[in-house]
Design an enzyme around this catalytic site. Structure first.
Site, mmCIF file in Angstrom:
data_model
loop_
_atom_site.group_PDB
_atom_site.id
_atom_site.type_symbol
_atom_site.label_atom_id
_atom_site.label_comp_id
_atom_site.label_asym_id
_atom_site.label_seq_id
_atom_site.Cartn_x
_atom_site.Cartn_y
_atom_site.Cartn_z
ATOM 1 C CD GLU A 1 49.918 19.191 38.753
ATOM 2 O OE1 GLU A 1 50.531 19.798 37.882
ATOM 3 O OE2 GLU A 1 49.206 18.199 38.506
ATOM 4 C CE LYS B 1 52.394 22.287 36.807
ATOM 5 N NZ LYS B 1 52.131 21.872 35.494
ATOM 6 C CG HIS C 1 35.871 44.400 39.626
ATOM 7 N ND1 HIS C 1 35.120 45.547 39.609
ATOM 8 C CD2 HIS C 1 36.970 44.659 38.876
ATOM 9 C CE1 HIS C 1 35.712 46.458 38.852
ATOM 10 N NE2 HIS C 1 36.858 45.942 38.392
ATOM 11 C CD1 TRP D 1 44.607 8.212 39.215
ATOM 12 C CD2 TRP D 1 42.745 7.983 38.006
ATOM 13 N NE1 TRP D 1 43.884 9.375 39.336
ATOM 14 C CE2 TRP D 1 42.742 9.257 38.611
ATOM 15 C CE3 TRP D 1 41.656 7.617 37.207
ATOM 16 C CZ2 TRP D 1 41.701 10.170 38.424
ATOM 17 C CZ3 TRP D 1 40.632 8.529 37.026
ATOM 18 C CH2 TRP D 1 40.658 9.795 37.628
ATOM 19 N NE ARG E 1 49.065 4.012 31.251
ATOM 20 C CZ ARG E 1 48.865 4.685 30.130
ATOM 21 N NH1 ARG E 1 49.875 5.338 29.583
ATOM 22 N NH2 ARG E 1 47.689 4.695 29.547
ATOM 23 C CG ASN F 1 44.222 2.016 30.719
ATOM 24 O OD1 ASN F 1 43.574 2.804 31.389
ATOM 25 N ND2 ASN F 1 45.050 2.401 29.759
ATOM 26 N N GLY F 2 40.763 1.517 31.224
ATOM 27 C CA GLY F 2 39.646 2.093 30.474
ATOM 28 C C GLY F 2 38.415 2.097 31.345
ATOM 29 C CD GLU G 1 51.215 25.254 34.027
ATOM 30 O OE1 GLU G 1 49.998 25.047 33.918
ATOM 31 O OE2 GLU G 1 52.041 24.354 34.244
ATOM 32 C CE LYS H 1 53.409 13.516 32.466
ATOM 33 N NZ LYS H 1 53.504 14.916 32.925
ATOM 34 C CB CYS I 1 44.782 1.811 34.662
ATOM 35 S SG CYS I 1 43.542 2.115 35.908
HETATM 36 O O1 M6R Z 1 48.697 14.624 28.427
HETATM 37 P P1 M6R Z 1 47.976 15.933 28.382
HETATM 38 O O2 M6R Z 1 48.871 17.077 28.090
HETATM 39 O O3 M6R Z 1 46.778 15.907 27.495
HETATM 40 O O4 M6R Z 1 47.446 16.147 29.869
HETATM 41 C C1 M6R Z 1 46.637 17.235 30.168
HETATM 42 C C2 M6R Z 1 46.533 17.454 31.652
HETATM 43 O O5 M6R Z 1 45.980 16.336 32.273
HETATM 44 C C3 M6R Z 1 47.896 17.750 32.299
HETATM 45 O O6 M6R Z 1 48.511 18.848 31.694
HETATM 46 C C4 M6R Z 1 47.732 18.040 33.797
HETATM 47 O O7 M6R Z 1 47.008 19.197 33.989
HETATM 48 C C5 M6R Z 1 49.093 18.117 34.476
HETATM 49 N N1 M6R Z 1 49.150 17.180 35.545
HETATM 50 C C6 M6R Z 1 49.380 19.437 35.085
HETATM 51 O O8 M6R Z 1 50.660 19.495 35.611
#
Ligand code: M6R
Length: 620
Positions: free
Chosen positions: A502, A499, A518, A74, A27, A100-101, A495, A615, A2
């Site tokens: 998502e 990527k 296994h 969000w 956000r 926001n919160g 990782e 984000k 948000c």
């Molecule tokens: O702002 P942060 O690095 O704490 O965020 C952590 C995760 O939310 C962030 O890395 C998320 O997994 C990404 N969208 C992945 O690409």
């Protein structure tokens, strides 16, 4: 998670609010809305979906308001509907709130207010806040009838005092548990925006005859040059030529404004189509800037060497991609420094009664520095007396203000939800710390920190486009893709899988290659796609065995590896640069990030704004 904005000044408030909101869309983009005050009337406009829907609705409408608040959502409480979109109003529609919160006790407050006859139209916690504020402000005020009469007869000049509004805001806050950054418009105050903040970010921007509030500095770029980051518990109001900030006892404070360091071009696409594309390209410079700045400013030397000389227990806590950077660090620290590392998802760490004490050194990694899960772990570590060190990318973030030491990453603003350049910058900072500890403990490590620069730049000579386009055709219609690797490569596979999943919405799962037999090998059938990462000299033979096992089941193996002679064993091979084994993460991740980006495009998806995500994850 948000984004909120507020503007008061001499210009048309709505176009400015929309422009500022655009910079905060990272956000959340489930809905967008704004409220404005215009000649004593309050207007509220909301649309579901991305900000462009609100923009389109307001296009060609000229509303002469000079005061507005805006929100990009969000969804936490309630689906993405118009009813649940912010701003929310009180029972008499005399005030509107963007938030926001999370108000954790919203349900019990809602029940109490319902018992008093107050009706609700949404499922949100924010509407509860708005209704409670309205109740505290008006229903308990003997002058309410006078006030209400005024708004039915605009000839009246009666006003509730700002002091009274701040008091009601403070009372409301004291009744709510949770986190909030709120901006409030009150009918009758066409020239004032009230605000309050606790644990969710909120900054004030000071201009010439105009003032702003926002969740983050990108919203203020190009409009003001100075900002103040509100402290928890602070509240107040902004007017055209005045900013009033009070502490939790409503005592006025003197905010010190700082210069905004981000440059407008840093948050613009330039010649790129998407921020994810731009940010992948900025990976190498992010690593180099990070390492150089840490060195130039003597950042590591600010951490007393003694804490690394004696015995300590080392913990790494983070979320998502930042946690994956932490996993690389754990691997390198254990492998090279022979120091054991405890590593946890931040969302799990808190609840497992972690073994931390005054001898612990806790590393927290966060691009945004405002991830709620990670922040609560910082709080816990501090309570237990541990030394806390944060790796953050956003200057002046909440995490920075909480920890003992900050090791900044210098990736610049990362806008795309999928973290790419920040991940590499985090690795740069973590390798710098490993190098620092190695020197203090007189350990010779198998990598030279100065070679990180070369490793990061190693991709410059490689053009992956043709090969990756062919691979995208191969994978774009898959339902599931498996990623495999061993040792450091398994961590990179995790990782790479995150990527791709998502931004493409293809189910991706990373597995240690040796573990396949296994259980998970049961999932590997004819024509399914397995992406293998192989960068470590000592793992070539073992990994080849695993590739043969996968091939025997008729699956297609796509290999990311610097070893050219392995091509014959796989369906497709992305040849990556060969660098020092320990520095391979800096070389091999770029083509894997590009693969995710290209696959999202091939599936007609917006790589910058994947569904359901935001984000900055400011809720636990
Ligand atoms: O702002 P942060 O690095 O704490 O965020 C952590 C995760 O939310 C962030 O890395 C998320 O997994 C990404 N969208 C992945 O690409």
């Amino acid at each position: 998670m948000c984004g909120i904005v507020g503007y008061i000044g001499n210009h048309l408030a709505i176009p400015i609010t929309l422009k500022c909101l655009a910079a905060l869309e990272y956000r959340g983009y489930d809905s967008a809305g704004l409220a404005y005050l215009d000649s004593g009337n309050m207007g509220v406009v909301k649309r579901v979906g991305k900000l462009e829907n609100l923009n389109n609705f307001l296009k060609n409408k000229i509303i002469p308001a000079s005061c507005a608040i805006g929100h990009t959502r969000w969804a936490t409480h309630g689906k993405a509907t118009v009813e649940n979109a912010h701003p929310h109003t009180d029972a008499n529609s005399v005030l509107s709130v963007v938030h926001n919160g999370i108000i954790e006790n919203y349900d019990s407050i809602k029940k109490e207010l319902k018992d008093k006859g107050i009706k609700f139209y949404s499922e949100t916690d924010t509407e509860v806040f708005a209704k409670l504020l309205g109740y505290n402000l008006f229903s308990q005020n003997p002058d309410f009838d006078k006030y209400y009469a005024m708004h039915n007869s605009l000839h009246s000049t009666y006003k509730i005092s700002k002091k009274h509004i701040l008091k009601a805001l403070n009372t409301t806050i004291s009744q709510c548990n949770g986190t909030y950054a709120v901006a409030v418009l009150v009918k009758g105050y066409d020239d004032t925006i009230f605000f309050a903040k606790y644990k969710s970010p909120l900054i004030l921007g000071k201009g010439q005859d105009e003032n702003f509030l926002a969740s983050d500095t990108p919203a203020l770029l190009g409009v003001v040059s100075k900002f103040y980051s509100l402290k928890d518990g602070e509240c107040g109001y902004i007017e055209k030529g005045k900013i009033v900030v009070c502490d939790e006892n409503l005592k006025q404070t003197k905010p010190i404004f700082k210069k905004i360091s981000v440059k407008p071009e840093q948050v613009m696409l330039g010649s790129f189509k998407h921020f994810m594309q731009k940010e992948i390209e900025q990976g190498a410079e992010s690593v180099i800037n990070t390492i150089d700045r840490i060195k130039k400013l003597g950042i590591l030397e600010r951490i007393p060497a003694q804490i690394f000389e004696k015995n300590f227990n080392l913990h790494i806590t983070a979320c998502g991609t930042a946690l994956h950077a932490g996993m690389v660090a754990k691997y390198i620290i254990e492998n090279q420094l022979r120091i054991p590392v405890f590593l946890d998802y931040a969302s799990e760490f808190r609840y497992k009664e972690p073994l931390i004490n005054a001898e612990s050194i806790c590393l927290f990694i966060s691009q945004s520095g405002e991830t709620a899960d990670t922040l609560s772990c910082v709080e816990l570590a501090k309570q237990k007396g541990a030394t806390t060190i944060a790796f953050t990318n956003v200057p002046a973030s909440r995490m920075e203000s909480m920890v003992d030491y900050v090791i900044p990453t210098s990736a610049g603003p990362e806008i795309a939800v999928a973290s790419t350049k920040a991940y590499l910058a985090q690795l740069g900072a973590l390798y710098s710390l490993v190098d620092y500890i190695a020197k203090i403990r007189h350990i010779t490590v198998n990598f030279n920190i100065d070679n990180v620069r070369l490793a990061a730049l190693s991709n410059a000579k490689f053009n992956y486009d043709e090969t990756l386009n062919e691979i995208v055709e191969l994978i774009k219609n898959e339902e599931s893709i498996y990623f495999v690797g061993r040792g450091l490569d398994y961590i990179l596979a995790m990782e790479a899988a995150l990527k791709l999943k998502e931004v493409s919405y293809i189910h991706c799962e990373a597995l240690p290659a040796g573990e396949l037999k296994h259980g998970s090998l049961a999932l590997i059938k004819r024509d399914c796609v397995v992406i293998a990462i192989l960068t470590q000299d000592d793992l070539v033979e073992k990994m080849l065995n695993n590739i043969h096992e996968i091939n025997s089941r008729g699956a297609k193996v796509i290999l990311f590896s610097p070893y050219a002679d392995l091509e014959k064993f796989v369906s497709a091979h992305v040849l990556t640069p060969q660098v020092d084994n320990m520095l391979e993460p800096f070389a091999v991740m770029k083509p894997l990030q590009i693969l995710a980006y290209k696959t999202a495009l091939a599936r007609n998806l917006d790589p910058d704004k994947p569904r359901n995500l935001a984000k900055s994850v400011t809720v636990e």
